[in-house]
Design a protein around this motif. Sequence first.
Motif, PDB file in Angstrom:
ATOM      1  N   THR A 114       1.611   5.429   5.337  1.00 43.37           N
ATOM      2  CA  THR A 114       0.468   4.601   4.943  1.00 43.37           C
ATOM      3  C   THR A 114      -0.439   4.422   6.141  1.00 43.37           C
ATOM      4  O   THR A 114      -0.049   3.809   7.140  1.00 43.37           O
ATOM      5  CB  THR A 114       0.931   3.232   4.420  1.00 43.37           C
ATOM      6  N   LYS A 115      -1.682   4.952   6.047  1.00 51.12           N
ATOM      7  CA  LYS A 115      -2.586   4.954   7.189  1.00 51.12           C
ATOM      8  C   LYS A 115      -3.913   4.292   6.817  1.00 51.12           C
ATOM      9  O   LYS A 115      -4.585   4.709   5.876  1.00 51.12           O
ATOM     10  CB  LYS A 115      -2.823   6.384   7.679  1.00 51.12           C
ATOM     11  N   ILE A 116      -4.270   3.258   7.582  1.00 49.58           N
ATOM     12  CA  ILE A 116      -5.559   2.574   7.420  1.00 49.58           C
ATOM     13  C   ILE A 116      -6.440   2.994   8.585  1.00 49.58           C
ATOM     14  O   ILE A 116      -6.087   2.790   9.747  1.00 49.58           O
ATOM     15  CB  ILE A 116      -5.373   1.047   7.392  1.00 49.58           C
ATOM     16  N   VAL A 117      -7.589   3.578   8.272  1.00 52.08           N
ATOM     17  CA  VAL A 117      -8.462   4.156   9.297  1.00 52.08           C
ATOM     18  C   VAL A 117      -9.865   3.563   9.145  1.00 52.08           C
ATOM     19  O   VAL A 117     -10.484   3.669   8.075  1.00 52.08           O
ATOM     20  CB  VAL A 117      -8.527   5.691   9.176  1.00 52.08           C
ATOM     21  N   TYR A 118     -10.379   2.955  10.205  1.00 49.71           N
ATOM     22  CA  TYR A 118     -11.746   2.436  10.154  1.00 49.71           C
ATOM     23  C   TYR A 118     -12.733   3.602  10.177  1.00 49.71           C
ATOM     24  O   TYR A 118     -12.672   4.470  11.041  1.00 49.71           O
ATOM     25  CB  TYR A 118     -12.020   1.505  11.334  1.00 49.71           C
ATOM     26  N   SER A 119     -13.642   3.610   9.212  1.00 48.44           N
ATOM     27  CA  SER A 119     -14.618   4.698   9.119  1.00 48.44           C
ATOM     28  C   SER A 119     -16.016   4.145   8.866  1.00 48.44           C
ATOM     29  O   SER A 119     -16.845   4.793   8.245  1.00 48.44           O
ATOM     30  CB  SER A 119     -14.230   5.657   7.992  1.00 48.44           C
ATOM     31  N   GLY A 120     -16.271   2.926   9.355  1.00 52.62           N
ATOM     32  CA  GLY A 120     -17.565   2.287   9.143  1.00 52.62           C
ATOM     33  C   GLY A 120     -18.525   2.530  10.288  1.00 52.62           C
ATOM     34  O   GLY A 120     -18.433   3.531  11.009  1.00 52.62           O
ATOM     35  N   ILE A 121     -19.456   1.609  10.467  1.00 46.80           N
ATOM     36  CA  ILE A 121     -20.492   1.720  11.490  1.00 46.80           C
ATOM     37  C   ILE A 121     -19.864   1.736  12.879  1.00 46.80           C
ATOM     38  O   ILE A 121     -18.966   0.954  13.183  1.00 46.80           O
ATOM     39  CB  ILE A 121     -21.474   0.533  11.378  1.00 46.80           C
ATOM     40  N   VAL A 122     -20.325   2.630  13.730  1.00 47.50           N
ATOM     41  CA  VAL A 122     -19.879   2.680  15.120  1.00 47.50           C
ATOM     42  C   VAL A 122     -20.985   2.086  15.986  1.00 47.50           C
ATOM     43  O   VAL A 122     -22.071   2.646  16.098  1.00 47.50           O
ATOM     44  CB  VAL A 122     -19.562   4.122  15.551  1.00 47.50           C
ATOM     45  N   ASP A 123     -20.727   0.921  16.558  1.00 50.69           N
ATOM     46  CA  ASP A 123     -21.701   0.256  17.423  1.00 50.69           C
ATOM     47  C   ASP A 123     -20.933  -0.487  18.502  1.00 50.69           C
ATOM     48  O   ASP A 123     -19.762  -0.212  18.749  1.00 50.69           O
ATOM     49  CB  ASP A 123     -22.617  -0.669  16.613  1.00 50.69           C
ATOM     50  N   ASN A 124     -21.571  -1.435  19.143  1.00 52.43           N
ATOM     51  CA  ASN A 124     -20.932  -2.145  20.242  1.00 52.43           C
ATOM     52  C   ASN A 124     -20.274  -3.446  19.807  1.00 52.43           C
ATOM     53  O   ASN A 124     -19.832  -4.226  20.645  1.00 52.43           O
ATOM     54  CB  ASN A 124     -21.955  -2.436  21.341  1.00 52.43           C
ATOM     55  N   LEU A 184       0.857  -1.184   0.000  1.00 56.14           N
ATOM     56  CA  LEU A 184       0.000   0.000   0.000  1.00 56.14           C
ATOM     57  C   LEU A 184       0.890   1.230   0.000  1.00 56.14           C
ATOM     58  O   LEU A 184       1.555   1.518   1.013  1.00 56.14           O
ATOM     59  CB  LEU A 184      -0.905   0.010   1.230  1.00 56.14           C
ATOM     60  N   PRO A 185       0.927   2.001  -1.083  1.00 51.82           N
ATOM     61  CA  PRO A 185       1.747   3.216  -1.121  1.00 51.82           C
ATOM     62  C   PRO A 185       1.260   4.238  -0.099  1.00 51.82           C
ATOM     63  O   PRO A 185       0.201   4.082   0.519  1.00 51.82           O
ATOM     64  CB  PRO A 185       1.548   3.729  -2.554  1.00 51.82           C
ATOM     65  N   ALA A 186       2.026   5.295   0.054  1.00 55.72           N
ATOM     66  CA  ALA A 186       1.676   6.353   1.000  1.00 55.72           C
ATOM     67  C   ALA A 186       0.276   6.894   0.705  1.00 55.72           C
ATOM     68  O   ALA A 186      -0.126   7.057  -0.447  1.00 55.72           O
ATOM     69  CB  ALA A 186       2.707   7.475   0.922  1.00 55.72           C
ATOM     70  N   GLY A 187      -0.479   7.145   1.764  1.00 50.32           N
ATOM     71  CA  GLY A 187      -1.835   7.660   1.624  1.00 50.32           C
ATOM     72  C   GLY A 187      -2.674   7.220   2.797  1.00 50.32           C
ATOM     73  O   GLY A 187      -2.253   6.402   3.614  1.00 50.32           O
ATOM     74  N   THR A 188      -3.885   7.780   2.894  1.00 51.78           N
ATOM     75  CA  THR A 188      -4.833   7.385   3.931  1.00 51.78           C
ATOM     76  C   THR A 188      -5.941   6.558   3.298  1.00 51.78           C
ATOM     77  O   THR A 188      -6.555   6.978   2.315  1.00 51.78           O
ATOM     78  CB  THR A 188      -5.424   8.626   4.629  1.00 51.78           C
ATOM     79  N   TYR A 189      -6.199   5.391   3.867  1.00 46.77           N
ATOM     80  CA  TYR A 189      -7.159   4.433   3.306  1.00 46.77           C
ATOM     81  C   TYR A 189      -8.306   4.239   4.299  1.00 46.77           C
ATOM     82  O   TYR A 189      -8.167   3.488   5.273  1.00 46.77           O
ATOM     83  CB  TYR A 189      -6.467   3.096   3.041  1.00 46.77           C
TER      84      TYR A 189
END
Length: 255
Positions: free
Chosen positions: A46-56, A19-24
């Motif tokens: 290289t940054k992988i950030v969870y941006s999906g549903i926020v629940d328990n 994964l090249p440099a960037g935010t995913y």
Amino acid sequence: TDVIQNAINDCPVNQVVYLPAGTYPITSALEIRKGIVLRGAGPDKTKIVYSGIVDNNSRPVIVIGGAGNYDDNTAVSVLSGFTKGSTSIVVSNASTFKTGDVVLLDQLDDANVPTGNCSWYKRKDSNGNARSIGQVVEIAGKSGNTLTLATPLHWTFSASLSPQLVLPGNWVGPPTNAVLGTIKYAGVEDLYVSMGLGSNITMVFAAYCWIKNVESYMCAGRSITMQTCYRSVLRDSYIHDSPFYYTGGGSYGLA
């Protein structure tokens, strides 16, 4: 999410998904179910950030290996050889085991030892009996019902506590790619991962796997989880911070 997961699925064993440099931003877990490496350009690039549903739910960002339980249907009695330092055991029926399998040897809880009814990180057998003491071992050889182990036993098990040998089973619950057994030679390297709910990186039923030069940031649960692993390693990494802190299973750096 789909682009990265498809690259992982298509990657041949012993090769690398880079994964090249960037935010995913991703919306579900990236699943590594075979011996490949997921590698970034460095945790500052290289940054992988969870941006999906926020629940328990316990939603990891990256999963290495399985995420399930041992298969009680494969459990067999260990008849002898279960003393500390032993590398050879005899089981009642070795037909379902083969060289290279990574398995669990455990025994029933001793009624004379208080456990506080703790239910975490132990197998309950088909009769519902807890087995707190165990060791993950690799089968290095097989001759009839005699199995050679790659690692000596660290504990003398007790015949009166019914020691058993059992194989990993299919994972249960999300993510959704079923796998049987143990994943070997998979790695995650040189990237940043954040905002997981249950975990940023989870490694379960994994052998000879690694997490290296990773920054794990802002996880609500267990930033890095390594469970029922064998000869696997976390090194050269920075694990820090949680969006909130609470007792009862949250805000762990390493589990």
